[in-house]
Structures are given as C-alpha cells and as structure tokens.
Enzyme design. Structure first.
Site, PDB file in Angstrom:
ATOM      1  CE  LYS A   1      -1.114   4.268   7.073  1.00  0.00           C
ATOM      2  NZ  LYS A   1      -1.956   3.412   6.207  1.00  0.00           N
TER       3      LYS A   1
HETATM    4  C1  E4P Z   1      -0.478   0.342   5.287  1.00  0.00           C
HETATM    5  O1  E4P Z   1       0.002   1.278   5.903  1.00  0.00           O
HETATM    6  C2  E4P Z   1      -0.685   0.393   3.849  1.00  0.00           C
HETATM    7  O2  E4P Z   1      -1.428   1.539   3.633  1.00  0.00           O
HETATM    8  C3  E4P Z   1      -1.462  -0.762   3.261  1.00  0.00           C
HETATM    9  O3  E4P Z   1      -1.728  -1.726   4.227  1.00  0.00           O
HETATM   10  C4  E4P Z   1      -0.803  -1.349   2.050  1.00  0.00           C
HETATM   11  O4  E4P Z   1      -1.485  -2.512   1.660  1.00  0.00           O
HETATM   12  P1  E4P Z   1      -1.453  -3.064   0.153  1.00  0.00           P
HETATM   13  O5  E4P Z   1      -0.058  -3.505  -0.135  1.00  0.00           O
HETATM   14  O6  E4P Z   1      -2.433  -4.195   0.171  1.00  0.00           O
HETATM   15  O7  E4P Z   1      -1.879  -1.938  -0.725  1.00  0.00           O
END
Ligand code: E4P
Length: 225
Positions: free
Chosen positions: A86
């Site tokens: 990521k």
């Molecule tokens: C995805 O890439 C993010 O890391 C994550 O899903 C964010 O989720 P949240 O808004 O519940 O923290």
C-alpha cells in the site's frame, strides 16, 4: 467483488475465515497500532494462517519514495507471494509507484480521497486504488459516489486497475458498491459480522427449527428421520 478483512487481530481473522468467503486481509499502520505487537510478528502470523492464495495488503511507512521502495522490498521478502504494497497517493508516493511498477512489484494506492488521485495511480500501474468511503462521507462528500466514479474512470480508460473500496461503517455503503460491481471492498470485522446479523432472519430460522422439532422430536435433524 472481492471481500477483504480490514484488520490485523488474528483471532478475528480466523473467525471470519471459518465462517465467511473472504479473499484476503488489508492492514494499515493504525490497524497494527491497535494490535500493539511487533508488526512483522503479527503480519507473518496472518500470512501463515491465510496462505498464499489470499491477498495481503500492507502499507509502506517511509516518507520518501526511495524509502517506500525499500519498505516494499522488505515487506515482500517477509510476506511472499500475493502481497500488495500500500502506497499513499501523495507526491512521493507517485514516484514510488512508478519505481515499483518498473520493478514488477504489485501495489495498492491508498489514502484516496479524489478520483484524480486514483486516475494518476492507475496510470502509474496500481493494481488497486483504495478510496476511503466513510471518511469521505464524514467530510460531507458522497463516498460511494466517489468510488463509483473511480470505477467508471478505470473502465472508460481501459485500465486494469481495480477499486479496493475501504473505510466502511455500514452494510448499505458496501451493498451500493456490490451492485455497481467494483473490484473489491475491505471491511472491518464488526461491519462484516453486521452484514448477516439480523433479528428477522434469526427468528425465521428459529421458527423452522421449532416446527421441525414438533414434528420429529427434540434434538433430531434430517439425518435422524
Ligand atoms: C484502507 O486502505 C484504510 O487503511 C482503511 O480502510 C481506513 O479505514 P477507517 O476509515 O475505518 O480507518
């Protein structure tokens, strides 16, 4: 649409894998912080449990492009096949994406709040881009619509990149994206469990069991009849 678990608690992951059809696990630095153990101890445990047929998405945390690429190599070394790095869709991140693409490493562009970030990430060779649906809703935008727009941009431009929609707080947000056929959604355990938990459904099944018990007797099932 692929369904992934957005969490790093191994017990939760095991439970969901036992009951539901899921395709992988995604994490971010805040998710790892919530577990509170050494990151690679946790991540390797997850990889060992889910196996290499499942996807893992793990975030690089360096702040420079070169650092992100070094993080990426290390993550891949530790977690093996079917691991996606990521990369935040910020300026340094785009530079890192171009390098990862040249070197054939698969990556997911994350921290996507706008379709243009997603467009650039797709051009840079991302396998997935992760729009933050609920965080967008909280900002007063329409998170589901942003994810749909990104999906449309990928289709119209013949990109191979898929949407990996993230940040959900309810099943309606996921349903809308299911109906639209986006590539994947990553969902926290509590929201995954809530996809099925429904008193009306439970009561309907209880009625079936109760009627059948009246017919054949307590504790008996089809195999006993
Ligand atoms: C995805 O890439 C993010 O890391 C994550 O899903 C964010 O989720 P949240 O808004 O519940 O923290």
């Amino acid at each position: 649409m692929k369904l992934m678990i957005d969490d790093a608690h191994i017990e939760q992951i095991k439970k969901i894998y036992e009951f539901y059809p899921v395709d992988g696990v995604t994490t971010n630095p805040s998710i790892l912080y919530k577990v509170g153990r050494k990151p690679f101890e946790v991540l390797k445990e997850i990889r060992e449990f889910i196996g290499e047929n499942s996807e893992m998405h793990v975030q690089a945390t360096a702040e420079t492009a070169e650092g992100m690429v070094e993080d990426a190599k290390y993550i891949l070394e530790q977690l093996g096949e079917n691991t996606f790095i990521k990369i935040p869709a910020i300026q340094e991140g785009f530079k890192a994406m171009k390098i990862l693409h040249r070197e054939n490493m698969k990556f997911t562009a994350t921290a996507i709040y706008t379709p243009m970030q997603a467009f650039l990430a797709a051009k840079a060779g991302a396998s997935y881009t992760a729009p933050y649906v609920n965080r967008l809703d909280n900002l007063g935008y329409d998170g589901v619509q942003v994810a749909k727009d990104i999906h449309d941009i990928f289709c119209e431009n013949d990109f191979d990149t898929e949407v990996l929609a993230a940040s959900f707080k309810n099943s309606q947000q996921i349903l809308e994206l299911c109906k639209y056929g986006v590539g994947a959604a990553t969902v926290a355990p509590d929201v995954i469990f809530s996809l099925v938990k429904n008193k009306v459904v439970e009561s309907a099944v209880d009625d079936f069991i109760s009627d059948f018990t009246k017919l054949v007797g307590e504790g008996k099932t089809m195999k006993d009849c």
